[in-house]
Design a protein around this motif. Sequence first.
Motif, mmCIF file in Angstrom:
data_model
loop_
_atom_site.group_PDB
_atom_site.id
_atom_site.type_symbol
_atom_site.label_atom_id
_atom_site.label_comp_id
_atom_site.label_asym_id
_atom_site.label_seq_id
_atom_site.Cartn_x
_atom_site.Cartn_y
_atom_site.Cartn_z
ATOM 1 N N HIS A 93 43.021 104.010 -55.504
ATOM 2 C CA HIS A 93 43.698 105.273 -55.225
ATOM 3 C C HIS A 93 42.895 106.106 -54.214
ATOM 4 C CE1 HIS A 93 41.173 107.186 -58.417
ATOM 5 N NE2 HIS A 93 41.425 108.304 -57.755
ATOM 6 N N THR A 94 43.619 106.965 -53.522
ATOM 7 C CA THR A 94 43.011 107.797 -52.488
ATOM 8 C C THR A 94 42.509 109.096 -53.094
ATOM 9 O OG1 THR A 94 44.488 106.859 -50.816
ATOM 10 C CG2 THR A 94 43.416 108.937 -50.271
ATOM 11 N N LEU A 95 41.345 109.497 -52.662
ATOM 12 C CA LEU A 95 40.740 110.767 -53.052
ATOM 13 C C LEU A 95 40.766 111.710 -51.858
ATOM 14 C CD1 LEU A 95 37.443 109.263 -54.521
ATOM 15 C CD2 LEU A 95 39.343 110.137 -55.865
ATOM 16 N N SER A 96 40.711 112.995 -52.129
ATOM 17 C CA SER A 96 40.484 113.990 -51.089
ATOM 18 C C SER A 96 39.072 114.514 -51.321
ATOM 19 C CB SER A 96 41.486 115.137 -51.200
ATOM 20 O OG SER A 96 42.781 114.669 -50.944
ATOM 21 N N ARG A 119 31.928 116.150 -52.553
ATOM 22 C CA ARG A 119 32.630 116.714 -53.708
ATOM 23 C C ARG A 119 34.066 116.191 -53.703
ATOM 24 N NH1 ARG A 119 31.458 122.654 -54.887
ATOM 25 N NH2 ARG A 119 29.720 121.545 -55.786
ATOM 26 N N ASP A 120 34.543 115.821 -54.879
ATOM 27 C CA ASP A 120 35.942 115.391 -55.020
ATOM 28 C C ASP A 120 36.821 116.637 -55.072
ATOM 29 O OD1 ASP A 120 38.406 114.305 -55.633
ATOM 30 O OD2 ASP A 120 37.759 113.364 -57.503
ATOM 31 N N GLU A 121 37.681 116.789 -54.079
ATOM 32 C CA GLU A 121 38.576 117.946 -53.978
ATOM 33 C C GLU A 121 40.024 117.556 -54.258
ATOM 34 O OE1 GLU A 121 37.847 121.328 -52.768
ATOM 35 O OE2 GLU A 121 35.854 120.767 -53.433
ATOM 36 N N SER A 122 40.245 116.390 -54.849
ATOM 37 C CA SER A 122 41.602 115.869 -55.049
ATOM 38 C C SER A 122 42.490 116.816 -55.848
ATOM 39 C CB SER A 122 41.557 114.500 -55.742
ATOM 40 O OG SER A 122 40.846 113.576 -54.948
ATOM 41 N N ALA A 123 41.995 117.347 -56.955
ATOM 42 C CA ALA A 123 42.808 118.232 -57.800
ATOM 43 C C ALA A 123 43.152 119.519 -57.047
ATOM 44 C CB ALA A 123 42.081 118.542 -59.097
ATOM 45 N N ARG A 124 42.170 120.099 -56.376
ATOM 46 C CA ARG A 124 42.420 121.327 -55.628
ATOM 47 C C ARG A 124 43.375 121.082 -54.471
ATOM 48 N NH1 ARG A 124 41.574 123.504 -51.316
ATOM 49 N NH2 ARG A 124 40.087 122.016 -50.524
ATOM 50 N N PHE A 125 43.227 119.957 -53.793
ATOM 51 C CA PHE A 125 44.113 119.608 -52.687
ATOM 52 C C PHE A 125 45.550 119.446 -53.177
ATOM 53 C CE2 PHE A 125 46.099 116.584 -49.738
ATOM 54 C CZ PHE A 125 45.871 117.226 -48.531
ATOM 55 N N ALA A 126 45.728 118.784 -54.317
ATOM 56 C CA ALA A 126 47.071 118.594 -54.887
ATOM 57 C C ALA A 126 47.679 119.941 -55.273
ATOM 58 C CB ALA A 126 47.005 117.664 -56.096
ATOM 59 N N GLU A 127 46.877 120.824 -55.842
ATOM 60 C CA GLU A 127 47.362 122.152 -56.214
ATOM 61 C C GLU A 127 47.754 122.948 -54.964
ATOM 62 O OE1 GLU A 127 48.672 125.177 -58.554
ATOM 63 O OE2 GLU A 127 48.074 123.180 -59.213
ATOM 64 N N ASP A 128 46.938 122.878 -53.921
ATOM 65 C CA ASP A 128 47.273 123.559 -52.658
ATOM 66 C C ASP A 128 48.586 123.037 -52.089
ATOM 67 O OD1 ASP A 128 44.972 125.057 -52.808
ATOM 68 O OD2 ASP A 128 43.928 124.017 -51.181
ATOM 69 N N ARG A 129 48.784 121.727 -52.164
ATOM 70 C CA ARG A 129 50.024 121.125 -51.663
ATOM 71 C C ARG A 129 51.237 121.641 -52.445
ATOM 72 N NH1 ARG A 129 49.974 114.800 -51.411
ATOM 73 N NH2 ARG A 129 48.007 115.481 -52.211
ATOM 74 N N LYS A 130 51.095 121.733 -53.767
ATOM 75 C CA LYS A 130 52.177 122.261 -54.597
ATOM 76 C C LYS A 130 52.474 123.713 -54.239
ATOM 77 C CE LYS A 130 51.260 119.653 -58.805
ATOM 78 N NZ LYS A 130 50.823 119.795 -60.194
ATOM 79 N N LEU A 131 51.433 124.507 -54.060
ATOM 80 C CA LEU A 131 51.622 125.921 -53.717
ATOM 81 C C LEU A 131 52.292 126.084 -52.358
ATOM 82 C CD1 LEU A 131 48.269 127.449 -55.012
ATOM 83 C CD2 LEU A 131 50.561 127.779 -55.978
ATOM 84 N N ARG A 132 51.892 125.255 -51.392
ATOM 85 C CA ARG A 132 52.529 125.317 -50.060
ATOM 86 C C ARG A 132 54.002 124.929 -50.147
ATOM 87 N NH1 ARG A 132 47.561 123.192 -48.520
ATOM 88 N NH2 ARG A 132 48.373 121.096 -48.349
ATOM 89 N N ALA A 133 54.318 123.899 -50.924
ATOM 90 C CA ALA A 133 55.714 123.486 -51.095
ATOM 91 C C ALA A 133 56.516 124.597 -51.772
ATOM 92 C CB ALA A 133 55.793 122.196 -51.906
#
Length: 148
Positions: A93-96, A119-133
């Motif tokens: 799986h891909t990480l951010s 630092r693994d930023e995957s969770a924060r990146f996913a949350e940012d994507r949801k907020l932008r959507a």
Amino acid sequence: MPTSNIDLKQLVEGAGDSIIVCDAAGTIVFWNKASERIFGFTQADALGQSLDLIIPQRQQQRHWDGYNKTMETGITRYGADLLKVPALHKDGHTLSIAFTVSLLLGDDGKVSGIAAFVRDESARFAEDRKLRARLVELEAKIQQAGDK
């Protein structure tokens, strides 16, 4: 506590962020416990391997172009500026991730390797994507309401 009393091995192994050290060729020569947790590869898996172990194939050419330029010039902007890129976990799986680097110099003053602090930023990146959507969705609703 005087800095001479600090156990650097404990400091590095206890860090919550991944610390990866590579030689001038990009071969992994150090991999801490946080690296194992974030990327899924054990120290035995990673040591002696190319950084391609954690770099998605589509990013590899760009990575190596920058890495080799840094080795040649001794200049990087990622000592202070955070670089955000995709990475690969052992399970595929891909990480951010976000990281900075420190250039390691040999006795001759030339770059002999690079230490990356990741630092693994995957969770924060996913949350940012949801907020932008969600923002796009709300803006569309406001636009629709204004058109009526």
